[in-house]
Write a protein that holds these residues in place. Structure first.
Motif, PDB file in Angstrom:
ATOM      1  N   LYS A 267       0.872  -1.039  -0.014  1.00  0.00           N
ATOM      2  CA  LYS A 267       0.009   0.001   0.108  1.00  0.00           C
ATOM      3  C   LYS A 267       0.831   1.268  -0.035  1.00  0.00           C
ATOM      4  O   LYS A 267       0.482   2.272  -0.810  1.00  0.00           O
ATOM      5  N   SER A 268       1.794   1.204   0.886  1.00  0.00           N
ATOM      6  CA  SER A 268       2.569   2.613   1.190  1.00  0.00           C
ATOM      7  C   SER A 268       3.954   2.338   1.849  1.00  0.00           C
ATOM      8  O   SER A 268       3.689   1.636   2.971  1.00  0.00           O
ATOM      9  N   PRO A 269       4.835   2.863   1.337  1.00  0.00           N
ATOM     10  CA  PRO A 269       6.328   2.741   2.059  1.00  0.00           C
ATOM     11  C   PRO A 269       6.285   3.335   3.398  1.00  0.00           C
ATOM     12  O   PRO A 269       6.863   2.863   4.321  1.00  0.00           O
ATOM     13  N   ARG A 270       5.605   4.533   3.540  1.00  0.00           N
ATOM     14  CA  ARG A 270       5.402   5.166   4.822  1.00  0.00           C
ATOM     15  C   ARG A 270       4.668   4.354   5.654  1.00  0.00           C
ATOM     16  O   ARG A 270       5.250   4.343   6.869  1.00  0.00           O
ATOM     17  N   ASP A 271       3.617   3.748   5.167  1.00  0.00           N
ATOM     18  CA  ASP A 271       2.734   2.906   6.317  1.00  0.00           C
ATOM     19  C   ASP A 271       3.479   1.753   6.676  1.00  0.00           C
ATOM     20  O   ASP A 271       3.346   1.431   7.866  1.00  0.00           O
ATOM     21  N   ALA A 272       4.191   1.266   5.824  1.00  0.00           N
ATOM     22  CA  ALA A 272       4.830  -0.046   5.952  1.00  0.00           C
ATOM     23  C   ALA A 272       6.007   0.204   7.219  1.00  0.00           C
ATOM     24  O   ALA A 272       6.005  -0.520   8.097  1.00  0.00           O
ATOM     25  N   ALA A 273       6.643   1.549   7.075  1.00  0.00           N
ATOM     26  CA  ALA A 273       7.759   1.683   7.874  1.00  0.00           C
ATOM     27  C   ALA A 273       7.359   2.047   9.187  1.00  0.00           C
ATOM     28  O   ALA A 273       7.746   2.004  10.316  1.00  0.00           O
ATOM     29  N   LEU A 274       6.014   2.698   9.075  1.00  0.00           N
ATOM     30  CA  LEU A 274       5.419   3.257  10.323  1.00  0.00           C
ATOM     31  C   LEU A 274       5.225   1.785  11.295  1.00  0.00           C
ATOM     32  O   LEU A 274       5.485   2.010  12.456  1.00  0.00           O
ATOM     33  N   PHE A 275       4.486   1.005  10.541  1.00  0.00           N
ATOM     34  CA  PHE A 275       4.303  -0.259  11.445  1.00  0.00           C
ATOM     35  C   PHE A 275       5.329  -1.051  11.960  1.00  0.00           C
ATOM     36  O   PHE A 275       5.666  -1.404  12.988  1.00  0.00           O
ATOM     37  N   VAL A 276       6.480  -1.180  10.800  1.00  0.00           N
ATOM     38  CA  VAL A 276       7.813  -2.025  11.492  1.00  0.00           C
ATOM     39  C   VAL A 276       8.563  -1.098  12.376  1.00  0.00           C
ATOM     40  O   VAL A 276       8.987  -1.848  13.208  1.00  0.00           O
ATOM     41  N   VAL A 277       8.763  -0.048  12.139  1.00  0.00           N
ATOM     42  CA  VAL A 277       9.459   0.775  13.292  1.00  0.00           C
ATOM     43  C   VAL A 277       8.421   0.789  14.561  1.00  0.00           C
ATOM     44  O   VAL A 277       9.166   0.479  15.536  1.00  0.00           O
ATOM     45  N   GLY A 278       7.386   1.012  14.429  1.00  0.00           N
ATOM     46  CA  GLY A 278       6.671   1.063  15.722  1.00  0.00           C
ATOM     47  C   GLY A 278       6.487  -0.327  16.549  1.00  0.00           C
ATOM     48  O   GLY A 278       6.572  -0.229  17.766  1.00  0.00           O
ATOM     49  N   ILE A 279       6.501  -1.494  15.807  1.00  0.00           N
ATOM     50  CA  ILE A 279       6.425  -2.701  16.704  1.00  0.00           C
ATOM     51  C   ILE A 279       8.102  -2.810  17.001  1.00  0.00           C
ATOM     52  O   ILE A 279       8.298  -3.942  17.710  1.00  0.00           O
ATOM     53  N   ASN A 280       8.947  -2.125  16.596  1.00  0.00           N
ATOM     54  CA  ASN A 280      10.395  -2.501  17.047  1.00  0.00           C
ATOM     55  C   ASN A 280      11.051  -1.547  18.166  1.00  0.00           C
ATOM     56  O   ASN A 280      12.056  -1.764  18.444  1.00  0.00           O
ATOM     57  N   VAL A 281      10.259  -0.292  18.270  1.00  0.00           N
ATOM     58  CA  VAL A 281      10.978   0.606  19.212  1.00  0.00           C
ATOM     59  C   VAL A 281      10.131   0.878  20.420  1.00  0.00           C
ATOM     60  O   VAL A 281      10.590   1.468  21.252  1.00  0.00           O
ATOM     61  N   ALA A 282       8.938   0.396  20.330  1.00  0.00           N
ATOM     62  CA  ALA A 282       7.900   0.589  21.596  1.00  0.00           C
ATOM     63  C   ALA A 282       8.000   1.886  22.202  1.00  0.00           C
ATOM     64  O   ALA A 282       7.696   2.047  23.206  1.00  0.00           O
ATOM     65  N   LEU A 283       7.460   2.877  21.246  1.00  0.00           N
ATOM     66  CA  LEU A 283       7.194   4.094  21.502  1.00  0.00           C
ATOM     67  C   LEU A 283       5.692   4.298  21.704  1.00  0.00           C
ATOM     68  O   LEU A 283       5.156   3.621  20.640  1.00  0.00           O
ATOM     69  N   ARG A 284       5.198   5.292  22.260  1.00  0.00           N
ATOM     70  CA  ARG A 284       3.758   5.758  22.102  1.00  0.00           C
ATOM     71  C   ARG A 284       3.691   6.093  20.896  1.00  0.00           C
ATOM     72  O   ARG A 284       4.657   7.181  20.448  1.00  0.00           O
ATOM     73  N   ILE A 285       2.479   6.348  20.183  1.00  0.00           N
ATOM     74  CA  ILE A 285       2.249   6.541  18.805  1.00  0.00           C
ATOM     75  C   ILE A 285       2.665   8.141  18.834  1.00  0.00           C
ATOM     76  O   ILE A 285       3.171   8.741  17.723  1.00  0.00           O
ATOM     77  N   THR A 286       2.359   9.184  19.804  1.00  0.00           N
ATOM     78  CA  THR A 286       2.485  10.597  19.786  1.00  0.00           C
ATOM     79  C   THR A 286       3.978  10.764  19.541  1.00  0.00           C
ATOM     80  O   THR A 286       4.566  11.580  18.817  1.00  0.00           O
TER      81      THR A 286
END
Length: 189
Positions: free
Chosen positions: A23-42
């Motif tokens: 769908k989108s490199p941005r959305d894929a990166a958001l997911f991959v980085v999100g599940i690997n860095v454990a930061l809150r979304i904000t």
């Protein structure tokens, strides 16, 4: 606010990656980085390229002060996060170190909104058949859950997530009866 769940099944994580990459490199990166860095979304949405890249475009540790806790976090980006960000970077017309990693399409120098991130994740979860309640916090919970399943100490997970006590972390991990059953089945003294 309704509780959200981690993505427990590694196959569903892979399916989410594949779906979002299509769908989108941005959305894929958001997911991959999100599940690997454990930061809150904000905190995640406010990261800029200068926070992860030096002047020579080499990755550096991400250092930030969490909005909720006011505590400093220093995160070394793992290989999947770095790869996802390189893929994103190569699909952008130009990258300024002042740009947000996850730019909104609605205007220059605006990060993706929390609401749009939620729409992206919910749509992807539905597309790959995840039945659990998925939200933006699922990224962070997925990291915690899989850290626990991979044998990392709950105390270390608690410290990494900046939780105030172990009881919060235990609730946060979303441990279910099937996890308890696995423990009984795998521990053979």
């Amino acid at each position: 606010m309704k509780n959200v769940d981690p993505i427990r099944d590694p196959r569903k994580i892979q399916a989410m990656k594949t779906y979002l990459k299509g769908k989108s490199p941005r959305d894929a990166a958001l997911f991959v980085v999100g599940i690997n860095v454990a930061l809150r979304i904000t905190d995640l949405l406010n990261v800029r390229w200068r926070d992860v890249l030096d002047d020579k475009q080499h990755f550096k540790p991400l250092t930030l002060v969490e909005q909720k806790t006011g505590k400093e976090r220093r995160i070394h980006l793992n290989k999947p996060s770095q790869k996802a960000l390189r893929d994103l970077q190569s699909n952008l017309p130009a990258v300024s170190l002042d740009d947000y990693l996850f730019q909104s399409r609605e205007g220059h120098q605006k990060p993706l909104s929390r609401q749009q991130a939620l729409v992206i994740l919910k749509e992807a979860a539905q597309a790959v058949g995840i039945k659990d309640n998925i939200g933006t916090h699922s990224l962070r919970k997925t990291w915690g859950y899989h850290a626990w399943k991979n044998g990392f100490s709950p105390a270390l997970i608690m410290e990494t997530l900046n939780h105030s006590n172990l009881a919060v972390t235990k609730r946060y991990l979303g441990i279910r009866q099937d996890d308890i059953n696995d423990l009984y089945g795998q521990l053979n003294l």
